[in-house]
Design an enzyme around this catalytic site. Sequence first.
Site, short mmCIF file in Angstrom:
data_model
loop_
_atom_site.label_atom_id
_atom_site.label_comp_id
_atom_site.label_asym_id
_atom_site.label_seq_id
_atom_site.Cartn_x
_atom_site.Cartn_y
_atom_site.Cartn_z
N ASP A 179 4.17 -4.80 3.66
CA ASP A 179 5.60 -5.10 3.60
C ASP A 179 5.90 -6.50 4.09
OD1 ASP A 179 4.92 -4.47 6.24
OD2 ASP A 179 6.53 -3.00 6.51
N HIS A 219 0.83 -1.20 0.00
CA HIS A 219 0.00 0.00 0.00
C HIS A 219 0.87 1.26 0.00
CE1 HIS A 219 1.13 0.65 4.17
NE2 HIS A 219 0.94 -0.65 4.34
#
Length: 417
Positions: free
Chosen positions: A315, A42
Site C-alpha cells: 500500500d 498483495h
Amino acid sequence: MKYKLLTLSLSAALLTPIAPALANTDNAENMQLDQVLLLSRHNLRTPIDNTGILTEVTDKKWPAWDAKSGYLTTKGGALEVYMGHYFREWIDQNKLVSDELCPTGNEDLFVYTDSMQRTIATAQFFTAGAFPGCTIKIHHQPEIGTKDPVFNPIITNDSAEFKEKALLAMEDHLKGLDLKPGYDELDAILNIKDSQKCQTDKLCNLSTQKNSFIIEANKKPGVAGALKIGNSAVDAFDLQYYEGFPLDQVAWGMVNSADKWKKLNTLKNGYLETLFTPKIIAKNVAHPLLNYINKGFTSADKGETAKFIMLVGHDSNIASLMSAMDFNPYKLPEQYEHTPIGGTLVFQRWHNKSDKKDYVKVEYVYQTADQLRDNSYLSLETPPKHVTLEMKNCPIDKNGYCAWEDFQKVMKSALEE
C-alpha cells in the site's frame, strides 16, 4: 526479455501544456489496447503486529491466525486466483496477448514482485488464475524476506534540510485530519481505560496522545504514538473481516455498522497518507519504482517490453506513487481502505486508430470489503470494482483517456527531485 532492473536517474521534467481535446475515443472500434501495467498490492495477509503494543492497549484476547505474521493467507491466495481469472478474461476480450492458454513468449508477460512471501505468493496465485497450468516465472530478489530496492519506500535524502521539511509536512498533513471520532471508537472497542498501557503509562485515551514522526535516511518514514497504534489495530480488524472470522470475533463483535468501519479506517488511511503522501516524501520514496515504470512502460517503444506487466508491492508503494504523480482525490465505493488489500492500479496504453495517437487510461480495480469477505468469484460477468482515475496534469475525456504525451510528462515531473 528486455525489461530489467533500471537505474534511478532521469533528465529534468518538461513543462506540461494543456492537452487538446481527445478525438473519437467514444468509438470503441477506434481504440486498441496495446499494453497494460498493473501495480498491485498483495492480497489478504495476517496482521503484521498482532502482539507487542496491541496486547498492551486492551485487556481482551486477540484472535489467533493460522499463518505467520505478515504472510499471505490461504484465502488471500484464492481471492488472487479469482482476480487473475478476471484479468485473463479482460485481456482476452481486448485481444492484448495471443489466444494461447499460456503466454507464447517474453513479449507477452512479465511479472516482478517485492521479495516478501506475501507479494511473491500473490503473483503466483494471480498467474495460476490467469494462466492455469502454465509455467510462469515470477521475478524477485533471490532471498525471500529481503527488501527489493524498487519496492522499498525508504528515505534516500540524508540532508538536514530535507528532514526538517519532511517532518513539517507530516505534521501539517496530520493537522488537516479529523481522527477523533475514529480514536473514540477504537478506545471503546479496545476498552483502553482498563488496559495495561493505561495503568502503567497513562495511555487511556488515544485522541489526546502525541505522535512523534521519524525521518531517517535508509529507513521508512515512521511514527510513534496513537497513529501507529490506531493503524495496527484497525488493520487487524479489517483483516479479520476479510478473512471471514465470525462476526462476534471481528473486533470482538463491536463493529456492526458501515459508519463504525468508516470511522475506524480514518485512522488506517490517515496513517498511510501522513507518512507516505506528503509530496516531498512521496517523490523521494517512490523514485525507484517510478523510474522502473518509466523505463519499462512510459518511455518504452512498443515491442520493447512485455504487453502485460505485473508489479506486486504494498500500500505504501501505491500511495506514494499516486501522490508523486499528482493523482486527483478519488473514492472507492464499498471499500473503507483507500489502498485496499488486493487492489491494483491498472495503467493502460491505448492506440486510437482514427487519429493514430496513443492515450493512457488509469483505473483502480479492487474487491469490495464484502467481495473479500464472501470470497466472491470474479469474471467479466461478476467483476471487481473499477474506478477511473485522473492525474492533475493529464486531463481525461469523458471515457477516461488522456494524451500519452501528457502522461509521459507527468512521469518525468514525478521523477524530478
